[in-house]
Design a protein around this motif. Sequence first.
Motif, PDB file in Angstrom:
ATOM      1  N   LEU A  14      72.703  34.529  28.324  1.00  0.00           N
ATOM      2  CA  LEU A  14      73.497  33.301  28.381  1.00  0.00           C
ATOM      3  C   LEU A  14      73.776  32.915  29.834  1.00  0.00           C
ATOM      4  O   LEU A  14      73.656  31.753  30.220  1.00  0.00           O
ATOM      5  CB  LEU A  14      74.806  33.481  27.619  1.00  0.00           C
ATOM      6  CG  LEU A  14      74.693  33.845  26.138  1.00  0.00           C
ATOM      7  CD1 LEU A  14      76.091  33.980  25.527  1.00  0.00           C
ATOM      8  CD2 LEU A  14      73.876  32.814  25.368  1.00  0.00           C
ATOM      9  N   ASP A  15      74.129  33.915  30.637  1.00  0.00           N
ATOM     10  CA  ASP A  15      74.383  33.656  32.057  1.00  0.00           C
ATOM     11  C   ASP A  15      73.116  33.202  32.759  1.00  0.00           C
ATOM     12  O   ASP A  15      73.145  32.292  33.610  1.00  0.00           O
ATOM     13  CB  ASP A  15      74.911  34.917  32.742  1.00  0.00           C
ATOM     14  CG  ASP A  15      76.260  35.375  32.200  1.00  0.00           C
ATOM     15  OD1 ASP A  15      76.827  34.684  31.322  1.00  0.00           O
ATOM     16  OD2 ASP A  15      76.744  36.430  32.651  1.00  0.00           O
ATOM     17  N   ALA A  16      71.991  33.829  32.408  1.00  0.00           N
ATOM     18  CA  ALA A  16      70.721  33.513  33.062  1.00  0.00           C
ATOM     19  C   ALA A  16      70.282  32.080  32.777  1.00  0.00           C
ATOM     20  O   ALA A  16      69.568  31.476  33.588  1.00  0.00           O
ATOM     21  CB  ALA A  16      69.640  34.493  32.608  1.00  0.00           C
ATOM     22  N   ALA A  17      70.696  31.532  31.656  1.00  0.00           N
ATOM     23  CA  ALA A  17      70.379  30.140  31.333  1.00  0.00           C
ATOM     24  C   ALA A  17      71.414  29.187  31.924  1.00  0.00           C
ATOM     25  O   ALA A  17      71.074  28.107  32.431  1.00  0.00           O
ATOM     26  CB  ALA A  17      70.303  29.956  29.818  1.00  0.00           C
ATOM     27  N   TRP A  18      72.678  29.570  31.877  1.00  0.00           N
ATOM     28  CA  TRP A  18      73.780  28.700  32.327  1.00  0.00           C
ATOM     29  C   TRP A  18      73.686  28.365  33.812  1.00  0.00           C
ATOM     30  O   TRP A  18      73.823  27.209  34.211  1.00  0.00           O
ATOM     31  CB  TRP A  18      75.095  29.399  32.004  1.00  0.00           C
ATOM     32  CG  TRP A  18      76.340  28.749  32.516  1.00  0.00           C
ATOM     33  CD1 TRP A  18      76.998  29.065  33.672  1.00  0.00           C
ATOM     34  CD2 TRP A  18      77.096  27.713  31.891  1.00  0.00           C
ATOM     35  NE1 TRP A  18      78.129  28.292  33.800  1.00  0.00           N
ATOM     36  CE2 TRP A  18      78.209  27.449  32.716  1.00  0.00           C
ATOM     37  CE3 TRP A  18      76.953  26.987  30.710  1.00  0.00           C
ATOM     38  CZ2 TRP A  18      79.173  26.496  32.405  1.00  0.00           C
ATOM     39  CZ3 TRP A  18      77.909  26.028  30.391  1.00  0.00           C
ATOM     40  CH2 TRP A  18      79.003  25.784  31.230  1.00  0.00           C
ATOM     41  N   VAL A  19      73.454  29.369  34.638  1.00  0.00           N
ATOM     42  CA  VAL A  19      73.467  29.158  36.090  1.00  0.00           C
ATOM     43  C   VAL A  19      72.432  28.130  36.529  1.00  0.00           C
ATOM     44  O   VAL A  19      72.771  27.179  37.253  1.00  0.00           O
ATOM     45  CB  VAL A  19      73.298  30.492  36.842  1.00  0.00           C
ATOM     46  CG1 VAL A  19      73.052  30.243  38.331  1.00  0.00           C
ATOM     47  CG2 VAL A  19      74.540  31.359  36.657  1.00  0.00           C
ATOM     48  N   PRO A  20      71.157  28.228  36.127  1.00  0.00           N
ATOM     49  CA  PRO A  20      70.209  27.200  36.561  1.00  0.00           C
ATOM     50  C   PRO A  20      70.487  25.822  35.964  1.00  0.00           C
ATOM     51  O   PRO A  20      70.187  24.801  36.603  1.00  0.00           O
ATOM     52  CB  PRO A  20      68.845  27.735  36.113  1.00  0.00           C
ATOM     53  CG  PRO A  20      69.130  28.749  35.075  1.00  0.00           C
ATOM     54  CD  PRO A  20      70.464  29.328  35.428  1.00  0.00           C
ATOM     55  N   MET A  21      71.060  25.764  34.756  1.00  0.00           N
ATOM     56  CA  MET A  21      71.392  24.458  34.188  1.00  0.00           C
ATOM     57  C   MET A  21      72.461  23.765  35.019  1.00  0.00           C
ATOM     58  O   MET A  21      72.327  22.581  35.365  1.00  0.00           O
ATOM     59  CB  MET A  21      71.838  24.612  32.729  1.00  0.00           C
ATOM     60  CG  MET A  21      70.713  24.880  31.762  1.00  0.00           C
ATOM     61  SD  MET A  21      71.165  24.578  30.012  1.00  0.00           S
ATOM     62  CE  MET A  21      72.232  25.972  29.694  1.00  0.00           C
ATOM     63  N   VAL A  22      73.530  24.488  35.351  1.00  0.00           N
ATOM     64  CA  VAL A  22      74.600  23.889  36.142  1.00  0.00           C
ATOM     65  C   VAL A  22      74.093  23.558  37.544  1.00  0.00           C
ATOM     66  O   VAL A  22      74.381  22.480  38.088  1.00  0.00           O
ATOM     67  CB  VAL A  22      75.820  24.826  36.210  1.00  0.00           C
ATOM     68  CG1 VAL A  22      76.905  24.218  37.089  1.00  0.00           C
ATOM     69  CG2 VAL A  22      76.363  25.109  34.816  1.00  0.00           C
ATOM     70  N   THR A  23      73.316  24.457  38.125  1.00  0.00           N
ATOM     71  CA  THR A  23      72.770  24.224  39.466  1.00  0.00           C
ATOM     72  C   THR A  23      71.908  22.975  39.488  1.00  0.00           C
ATOM     73  O   THR A  23      71.979  22.170  40.436  1.00  0.00           O
ATOM     74  CB  THR A  23      71.950  25.445  39.922  1.00  0.00           C
ATOM     75  OG1 THR A  23      72.794  26.598  39.939  1.00  0.00           O
ATOM     76  CG2 THR A  23      71.369  25.229  41.304  1.00  0.00           C
ATOM     77  N   ASP A  24      71.088  22.791  38.472  1.00  0.00           N
ATOM     78  CA  ASP A  24      70.232  21.612  38.378  1.00  0.00           C
ATOM     79  C   ASP A  24      71.065  20.341  38.324  1.00  0.00           C
ATOM     80  O   ASP A  24      70.768  19.344  39.008  1.00  0.00           O
ATOM     81  CB  ASP A  24      69.348  21.725  37.131  1.00  0.00           C
ATOM     82  CG  ASP A  24      68.210  20.724  37.108  1.00  0.00           C
ATOM     83  OD1 ASP A  24      68.213  19.788  37.929  1.00  0.00           O
ATOM     84  OD2 ASP A  24      67.309  20.863  36.269  1.00  0.00           O
ATOM     85  N   LEU A  25      72.130  20.354  37.545  1.00  0.00           N
ATOM     86  CA  LEU A  25      72.973  19.165  37.414  1.00  0.00           C
ATOM     87  C   LEU A  25      73.684  18.822  38.726  1.00  0.00           C
ATOM     88  O   LEU A  25      73.937  17.647  39.014  1.00  0.00           O
ATOM     89  CB  LEU A  25      74.017  19.377  36.326  1.00  0.00           C
ATOM     90  CG  LEU A  25      73.510  19.441  34.882  1.00  0.00           C
ATOM     91  CD1 LEU A  25      74.662  19.828  33.956  1.00  0.00           C
ATOM     92  CD2 LEU A  25      72.910  18.111  34.452  1.00  0.00           C
ATOM     93  N   MET A  26      74.026  19.838  39.500  1.00  0.00           N
ATOM     94  CA  MET A  26      74.864  19.631  40.677  1.00  0.00           C
ATOM     95  C   MET A  26      74.068  19.517  41.974  1.00  0.00           C
ATOM     96  O   MET A  26      74.658  19.456  43.058  1.00  0.00           O
ATOM     97  CB  MET A  26      75.864  20.787  40.805  1.00  0.00           C
ATOM     98  CG  MET A  26      76.762  20.991  39.599  1.00  0.00           C
ATOM     99  SD  MET A  26      77.707  19.514  39.131  1.00  0.00           S
ATOM    100  CE  MET A  26      78.719  19.285  40.587  1.00  0.00           C
TER     101      MET A  26
END
Length: 215
Positions: A85-97
């Motif tokens: 879950l963490d491995a997916a969350w971090v790149p998703m948030v990073t991509d958005l920001m």
Amino acid sequence: MSAAARVAERVRDLDTPEGPGRAHVCRPARSHGTVVLGHGAGGGLRSLDLTVARDVLVGAGWTVALLEQPWLVAGRRVAGRPPTLDAAWVPMVTDLMSGRGRLPRPLVVGGRSAGARVACRTAAELGADAGLLLSFPLHLPGRPDRLRDAELALAPDPTWLVHGARDPFGTPEELAPYLPAWATLIEVDGAHSFPKGSRPALVEALTRIAGMLPR
């Protein structure tokens, strides 16, 4: 019509090491910053607290992104283990920001239940400016001997928690000794999931929080 309904929702597919994730972004014309929220392990984005949080925060001038984990996008019924879950969350948030079309800072991270845990564990890595936790699961029902207080201690400064008075995953009284000094807990009538009757109290709680988030 809700404030979120008046602001067009943009859906973005996001690549992650765990497979495609998805962001549902509501961005008002003038935004104070961005609140990114994740869902729980047993459901999607339609829980009452996530819906109210989106509507209230967008109405208060915040961009809100509700993120779907890859396991949910793929149609699976069971969430992955916390590291995935963490491995997916971090790149998703990073991509958005980051990059072209990035969402505005400051960044508030959070979510409900398992999503709140993910937000705490990854807040430092993402450089989050604040946290918004909905129904943080301190322990499994009937297992107060197996606490997740170490995750709660990782919540960003400041953090707000909206929590059900009868939550079997940890009542407000159980949570209180483990709250970081920078965390504020707001108790709402309900259990781990909130019934429709909790909407007015949730609106009140999240309206208060919206007025205190860092800008």
